[in-house]
Design an enzyme around this catalytic site. Sequence first.
Site, PDB file in Angstrom:
ATOM      1  N   ASP A 140       0.821  -1.204   0.000  1.00 52.53           N
ATOM      2  CA  ASP A 140       0.000   0.000   0.000  1.00 52.53           C
ATOM      3  C   ASP A 140       0.860   1.262   0.000  1.00 52.53           C
ATOM      4  O   ASP A 140       1.891   1.323   0.684  1.00 52.53           O
ATOM      5  CB  ASP A 140      -0.896  -0.011   1.251  1.00 52.53           C
ATOM      6  CG  ASP A 140      -2.082   0.930   1.136  1.00 52.53           C
ATOM      7  OD1 ASP A 140      -2.508   1.214   0.003  1.00 52.53           O
ATOM      8  OD2 ASP A 140      -2.578   1.375   2.180  1.00 52.53           O
ATOM      9  N   SER A 150     -12.518   5.001   6.925  1.00 47.73           N
ATOM     10  CA  SER A 150     -12.888   4.931   8.337  1.00 47.73           C
ATOM     11  C   SER A 150     -13.694   6.172   8.714  1.00 47.73           C
ATOM     12  O   SER A 150     -13.283   7.293   8.414  1.00 47.73           O
ATOM     13  CB  SER A 150     -11.638   4.859   9.219  1.00 47.73           C
ATOM     14  OG  SER A 150     -10.976   3.633   9.092  1.00 47.73           O
TER      15      SER A 150
END
Length: 279
Positions: A80, A208
């Site tokens: 990532d 999130s």
Amino acid sequence: MLVNLQEILRLAEERHCAIGSFNVYNVESVQAVLKATDGSHPVILAFGEKYDRHMPLEAMAALVKSYVAATPQPVVLHLDHTKQEQTVLRAIRAGFTSIMFDGSSKPLAENICSTARIVDIAHLVSVSVEGELGYLNDEDGSGDPGDPRSYTTPQEAQAFSEGTGVDALAISIGNAHGLYKGTPHLDLARLSAIAQSVETPLVLHGSSGISRDTLQEAIRRGIRKININTEVSTSGVRAAREYLTAQDDPNLRFEQVAKQAESAMENVVREYLDWFDLK
């Protein structure tokens, strides 16, 4: 079993759902995510380039491969937010099946050129590549996520997708890394326009704190990969802190604390996996 990102996103498209991508950085986080899948949910284990200072990516690759070798569920081992070609090469050699190359801070033409080079390298060995277009704040949540002028446009998305050949495209539509300071508002109309302009599966970073209804609407409009990190990580910290506060035992062992964090993280991952499956 390990698969590449292209394969798992093909499943998402067939099922009209999104695949959860959860950051992992130690054995407890890996176990939390895999336990939450119940051996059935396809999932992406994302190891950030910055985590290499904490745990060598080669060690993470070996750990994940040992856990998923005998499992039938599709699992992606994803590097990532990498910006270094050398890290990409190390990850490919170690057995990562997907790379997220982040050239989003560069001008469009330079981003296309740099990302296309990574695509050329990775595709030689069937490793998928995710690119990013549009400004998001830093991965640690610092910085200003910007304003709509920095969001991804359909025209740029089309040029980037066609110019790079990426297998997935992370976009900016009001999402941000870290904890939101207010209620996040995604530009869903922009998302629809981008989805109509490209055939590349779309990715939402910084998810999130975004509501279930909003995430599910984003899935309906074309998002096929959703990144969750902060909420999982902070749940583990809270659980460990609460456990330590409640204990008065000088013989308390670290693995007991770590297990509390793992359990809390598993619960959060499980909830998100349920959200992402629209069936």
